[in-house]
Design an enzyme around this catalytic site. Structure first.
Site, PDB file in Angstrom:
ATOM      1  N   HIS A   6       0.522  -1.556  -0.404  1.00 37.17           N
ATOM      2  CA  HIS A   6       0.307  -0.661  -0.060  1.00 37.17           C
ATOM      3  C   HIS A   6       0.972   1.463   0.564  1.00 37.17           C
ATOM      4  O   HIS A   6       0.317   2.090  -0.978  1.00 37.17           O
ATOM      5  CB  HIS A   6      -0.719  -0.073   1.380  1.00 37.17           C
ATOM      6  CG  HIS A   6      -1.531   0.790   1.533  1.00 37.17           C
ATOM      7  ND1 HIS A   6      -3.261   1.526   1.442  1.00 37.17           N
ATOM      8  CD2 HIS A   6      -1.835   2.421   1.853  1.00 37.17           C
ATOM      9  CE1 HIS A   6      -3.644   1.967   1.178  1.00 37.17           C
ATOM     10  NE2 HIS A   6      -2.908   2.919   1.650  1.00 37.17           N
ATOM     11  N   GLU A   7       1.653   1.181   0.900  1.00 36.02           N
ATOM     12  CA  GLU A   7       2.668   2.365   0.908  1.00 36.02           C
ATOM     13  C   GLU A   7       3.108   2.462  -0.111  1.00 36.02           C
ATOM     14  O   GLU A   7       3.718   3.933  -0.966  1.00 36.02           O
ATOM     15  CB  GLU A   7       3.328   2.226   2.215  1.00 36.02           C
ATOM     16  CG  GLU A   7       2.615   2.010   3.547  1.00 36.02           C
ATOM     17  CD  GLU A   7       1.082   3.494   3.343  1.00 36.02           C
ATOM     18  OE1 GLU A   7       1.749   4.598   3.008  1.00 36.02           O
ATOM     19  OE2 GLU A   7       0.238   2.774   4.056  1.00 36.02           O
ATOM     20  N   HIS A  62       2.016   4.409  -3.428  1.00 40.69           N
ATOM     21  CA  HIS A  62       2.216   5.433  -3.209  1.00 40.69           C
ATOM     22  C   HIS A  62       3.538   6.371  -3.430  1.00 40.69           C
ATOM     23  O   HIS A  62       2.811   7.102  -4.656  1.00 40.69           O
ATOM     24  CB  HIS A  62       1.673   6.037  -1.384  1.00 40.69           C
ATOM     25  CG  HIS A  62       0.581   6.042  -0.889  1.00 40.69           C
ATOM     26  ND1 HIS A  62      -0.787   6.843  -1.839  1.00 40.69           N
ATOM     27  CD2 HIS A  62      -0.424   5.146  -0.338  1.00 40.69           C
ATOM     28  CE1 HIS A  62      -1.905   6.137  -1.245  1.00 40.69           C
ATOM     29  NE2 HIS A  62      -1.477   5.094  -0.213  1.00 40.69           N
TER      30      HIS A  62
END
Length: 170
Positions: A79-80, A83
């Protein structure tokens, strides 16, 4: 009280972060800049991709990782990283944090593009923001420190939802 992840687990998280970076590079056909990874996040978020000025970094919550290590390794890490990949693809152009670009990266990673989790966080240190008492024409209000500071600096004003009166510091 739960203890944060140990050095061995931190190394596993760093290795998984690097693995997703390499997957993104294979998919994009180019190298991506590496950014710092910190284990200093507290509160109810397991991870955070942060951009400030010209610098980016990833923060992980070592207490939430300790409680749900495998879950976060499989979900929070990609998820990170996603980004960061979107930032590399789009530059500093403003895009929705969990928009189509981010979802496409998550799909390339083979991970469900989930935004939040709802897990038991009891025993995990939580940030608690102090409140400040304000009054209007009809009642008392508790205002967060963030809003209180905005009022004190003169950059914000808040109104009561009931009487529409201006909130004044008690």
């Amino acid at each position: 009280m739960i203890e944060p992840i140990d050095e061995g687990q931190r190394q596993q998280v760093l290795a998984e972060t690097e693995r997703y970076m390499r997957l993104a590079e294979q998919w994009l056909g180019r190298e991506l800049p590496r950014i710092p990874v910190r284990f200093d996040l507290s509160g109810s978020c397991a991870g955070m991709f942060k951009v400030q000025g010209g610098t980016s970094w990833i923060r992980y919550n070592p207490w939430i990782f300790a409680r749900y290590f495998d879950y976060n390794l499989a979900g929070t890490v990609p998820h990170e990283v996603a980004h960061h990949v979107v930032e590399c693809m789009r530059g500093r152009r403003r895009v929705k944090p969990h928009g189509a670009e981010w979802q496409a990266v998550m799909e390339q990673f083979g991970v469900e593009p989930e935004v939040t989790f709802r897990l038991d966080l009891s025993g995990i240190p939580q940030r608690r923001q102090r409140t400040h008492t304000y009054h209007c024409g009809c009642r008392e209000h508790q205002i967060s420190t963030t809003r209180h500071n905005r009022v004190q600096r003169g950059v914000a004003e808040y109104l009561c939802h009931y009487c529409n009166g201006r909130l004044r510091y008690a």
